[in-house]
Scaffold this motif. Sequence first.
Motif, PDB file in Angstrom:
ATOM      1  N   TRP A  49       0.644  -1.248  -0.082  1.00  0.00           N
ATOM      2  CA  TRP A  49      -0.204   0.192   0.104  1.00  0.00           C
ATOM      3  C   TRP A  49       0.870   1.178   0.129  1.00  0.00           C
ATOM      4  O   TRP A  49       2.060   1.258   0.503  1.00  0.00           O
ATOM      5  CB  TRP A  49      -1.101  -0.035   1.194  1.00  0.00           C
ATOM      6  N   LEU A  50       0.318   2.348  -0.703  1.00  0.00           N
ATOM      7  CA  LEU A  50       1.395   3.488  -0.901  1.00  0.00           C
ATOM      8  C   LEU A  50       0.914   4.449   0.440  1.00  0.00           C
ATOM      9  O   LEU A  50      -0.290   4.770   0.732  1.00  0.00           O
ATOM     10  CB  LEU A  50       0.632   4.207  -2.035  1.00  0.00           C
ATOM     11  N   MET A  51       2.070   4.863   1.042  1.00  0.00           N
ATOM     12  CA  MET A  51       1.986   5.678   2.125  1.00  0.00           C
ATOM     13  C   MET A  51       2.893   6.886   1.849  1.00  0.00           C
ATOM     14  O   MET A  51       4.003   6.980   2.136  1.00  0.00           O
ATOM     15  CB  MET A  51       2.408   5.138   3.553  1.00  0.00           C
ATOM     16  N   ALA A  52       2.098   8.009   1.710  1.00  0.00           N
ATOM     17  CA  ALA A  52       2.978   9.183   1.254  1.00  0.00           C
ATOM     18  C   ALA A  52       4.014   9.115   0.352  1.00  0.00           C
ATOM     19  O   ALA A  52       5.171   9.364   0.468  1.00  0.00           O
ATOM     20  CB  ALA A  52       3.557   9.807   2.561  1.00  0.00           C
ATOM     21  N   GLY A  53       3.542   8.415  -0.700  1.00  0.00           N
ATOM     22  CA  GLY A  53       4.539   8.458  -1.904  1.00  0.00           C
ATOM     23  C   GLY A  53       5.350   7.113  -1.927  1.00  0.00           C
ATOM     24  O   GLY A  53       6.285   6.884  -2.791  1.00  0.00           O
ATOM     25  N   ARG A  54       5.466   6.455  -0.683  1.00  0.00           N
ATOM     26  CA  ARG A  54       6.385   5.063  -0.798  1.00  0.00           C
ATOM     27  C   ARG A  54       5.446   3.964  -0.635  1.00  0.00           C
ATOM     28  O   ARG A  54       4.190   3.972  -0.341  1.00  0.00           O
ATOM     29  CB  ARG A  54       6.945   5.187   0.490  1.00  0.00           C
ATOM     30  N   THR A  55       6.015   2.954  -1.193  1.00  0.00           N
ATOM     31  CA  THR A  55       5.201   1.644  -1.270  1.00  0.00           C
ATOM     32  C   THR A  55       5.626   0.900   0.006  1.00  0.00           C
ATOM     33  O   THR A  55       6.758   0.535  -0.004  1.00  0.00           O
ATOM     34  CB  THR A  55       5.812   0.775  -2.665  1.00  0.00           C
ATOM     35  N   SER A  56       4.928   0.871   0.879  1.00  0.00           N
ATOM     36  CA  SER A  56       5.196   0.193   2.076  1.00  0.00           C
ATOM     37  C   SER A  56       5.723  -1.090   1.926  1.00  0.00           C
ATOM     38  O   SER A  56       5.119  -1.945   1.392  1.00  0.00           O
ATOM     39  CB  SER A  56       4.184   0.399   3.135  1.00  0.00           C
ATOM     40  N   GLY A  57       6.675  -1.511   2.720  1.00  0.00           N
ATOM     41  CA  GLY A  57       7.434  -2.771   2.820  1.00  0.00           C
ATOM     42  C   GLY A  57       8.372  -3.298   1.776  1.00  0.00           C
ATOM     43  O   GLY A  57       9.276  -4.015   1.768  1.00  0.00           O
ATOM     44  N   LEU A  58       8.326  -2.246   0.505  1.00  0.00           N
ATOM     45  CA  LEU A  58       9.243  -2.509  -0.466  1.00  0.00           C
ATOM     46  C   LEU A  58      10.774  -2.442  -0.179  1.00  0.00           C
ATOM     47  O   LEU A  58      11.583  -3.417  -0.715  1.00  0.00           O
ATOM     48  CB  LEU A  58       9.011  -1.502  -1.665  1.00  0.00           C
ATOM     49  N   ASP A  59      11.122  -1.647   0.549  1.00  0.00           N
ATOM     50  CA  ASP A  59      12.666  -1.515   1.013  1.00  0.00           C
ATOM     51  C   ASP A  59      13.026  -2.722   1.632  1.00  0.00           C
ATOM     52  O   ASP A  59      14.008  -3.288   1.607  1.00  0.00           O
ATOM     53  CB  ASP A  59      12.828  -0.099   1.858  1.00  0.00           C
ATOM     54  N   THR A  60      12.327  -3.398   2.489  1.00  0.00           N
ATOM     55  CA  THR A  60      12.512  -4.833   3.363  1.00  0.00           C
ATOM     56  C   THR A  60      12.544  -5.779   2.246  1.00  0.00           C
ATOM     57  O   THR A  60      13.434  -6.635   2.190  1.00  0.00           O
ATOM     58  CB  THR A  60      11.340  -5.104   4.171  1.00  0.00           C
ATOM     59  N   VAL A  61      11.568  -5.971   1.145  1.00  0.00           N
ATOM     60  CA  VAL A  61      11.518  -6.965   0.304  1.00  0.00           C
ATOM     61  C   VAL A  61      12.518  -6.962  -0.372  1.00  0.00           C
ATOM     62  O   VAL A  61      13.169  -8.158  -0.966  1.00  0.00           O
ATOM     63  CB  VAL A  61      10.091  -7.530  -0.395  1.00  0.00           C
ATOM     64  N   VAL A  62      13.117  -5.836  -0.996  1.00  0.00           N
ATOM     65  CA  VAL A  62      14.113  -5.998  -2.080  1.00  0.00           C
ATOM     66  C   VAL A  62      15.352  -6.299  -1.307  1.00  0.00           C
ATOM     67  O   VAL A  62      16.325  -7.024  -2.296  1.00  0.00           O
ATOM     68  CB  VAL A  62      14.398  -4.369  -2.761  1.00  0.00           C
ATOM     69  N   GLU A  63      15.538  -6.372  -0.180  1.00  0.00           N
ATOM     70  CA  GLU A  63      16.864  -6.869   0.473  1.00  0.00           C
ATOM     71  C   GLU A  63      16.590  -8.301   0.817  1.00  0.00           C
ATOM     72  O   GLU A  63      17.697  -8.897   0.682  1.00  0.00           O
ATOM     73  CB  GLU A  63      16.883  -6.211   1.945  1.00  0.00           C
ATOM     74  N   LYS A  64      15.742  -8.796   0.806  1.00  0.00           N
ATOM     75  CA  LYS A  64      15.401 -10.347   1.023  1.00  0.00           C
ATOM     76  C   LYS A  64      15.218 -11.305  -0.152  1.00  0.00           C
ATOM     77  O   LYS A  64      15.689 -12.336  -0.241  1.00  0.00           O
ATOM     78  CB  LYS A  64      14.436 -10.457   2.000  1.00  0.00           C
ATOM     79  N   TYR A  65      14.543 -10.805  -1.016  1.00  0.00           N
ATOM     80  CA  TYR A  65      13.875 -11.677  -2.350  1.00  0.00           C
ATOM     81  C   TYR A  65      14.292 -10.904  -3.621  1.00  0.00           C
ATOM     82  O   TYR A  65      14.767  -9.794  -3.711  1.00  0.00           O
ATOM     83  CB  TYR A  65      12.459 -11.757  -2.062  1.00  0.00           C
ATOM     84  N   THR A  66      13.895 -11.656  -4.780  1.00  0.00           N
ATOM     85  CA  THR A  66      14.327 -10.849  -5.882  1.00  0.00           C
ATOM     86  C   THR A  66      12.914 -10.423  -6.540  1.00  0.00           C
ATOM     87  O   THR A  66      11.866 -11.219  -6.545  1.00  0.00           O
ATOM     88  CB  THR A  66      14.929 -11.998  -6.925  1.00  0.00           C
ATOM     89  N   VAL A  67      12.562  -9.229  -6.340  1.00  0.00           N
ATOM     90  CA  VAL A  67      11.363  -8.754  -6.668  1.00  0.00           C
ATOM     91  C   VAL A  67      11.100  -8.450  -8.229  1.00  0.00           C
ATOM     92  O   VAL A  67      11.590  -7.488  -9.019  1.00  0.00           O
ATOM     93  CB  VAL A  67      11.030  -7.326  -5.975  1.00  0.00           C
TER      94      VAL A  67
END
Length: 185
Positions: A49-67
Amino acid sequence: MKAIVYKSQTGFTERYAKLLSEKTGVPAYPLKQAGKYLRKNDDIFYMGWLMAGRTSGLDTVVEKYTVRGVAIVGMSPGGNGGLWDVACKNGGYSDGGAPVFYLRGGYAPDKLKGLHRLLMKPMANSVVQEIRDKGPKATESELEMMNLFLHGGDCFDEAQLEPIVRWFQTGLHDGRVRIMPNATL
Ligand SMILES: Cc1cc2nc3c(=O)[nH]c(=O)nc-3n(C[C@H](O)[C@H](O)[C@H](O)COP(=O)(O)O)c2cc1C
């Protein structure tokens, strides 16, 4: 694709993720539980979900998985936010070549908690005031946004998943979302 991973606060992203899972046969996991089922660098499709222009959680998943692809879920009629701006410049793709989709969720103020509720109140008030100030010059779409901010609303629409389902079935899955220093994802 190993899984659909999602982060949802008021339920819209979760509904899209579960429906996408039904349509594609790929399992959907909330971000908090994904670690139980996935290994580091597994291929995933991420929905946040979009929170003030950021895709929440995306910074976490890019570190763990291949998005391999992302769907951003917001309340505005059209896509917005940092990753969406990048995708608009790149013909619909992140800098690493992963497709970026936008889904309209909705606004459920009653389900917001703590800080998010606090953050949203002044934002909602200022948007409503700005549109009210326009008087008869306000467009249909602005009036619709004002109503959404005032009363909440559900803009969930199954048809919006169609391009994503098509990409699951026939698209290339070789791009990825990369961590971009200083970028608002
Ligand atoms: C603090 C806050 C900031 C938000 N910022 C945006 C935004 O920048 N753009 C947008 O379109 N929607 C924004 N929204 C609306 C949510 O993205 C929208 O309600 C979304 O459907 C929520 O998904 P969920 O039900 O999965 O949590 C914001 C909501 C909150 C609470």
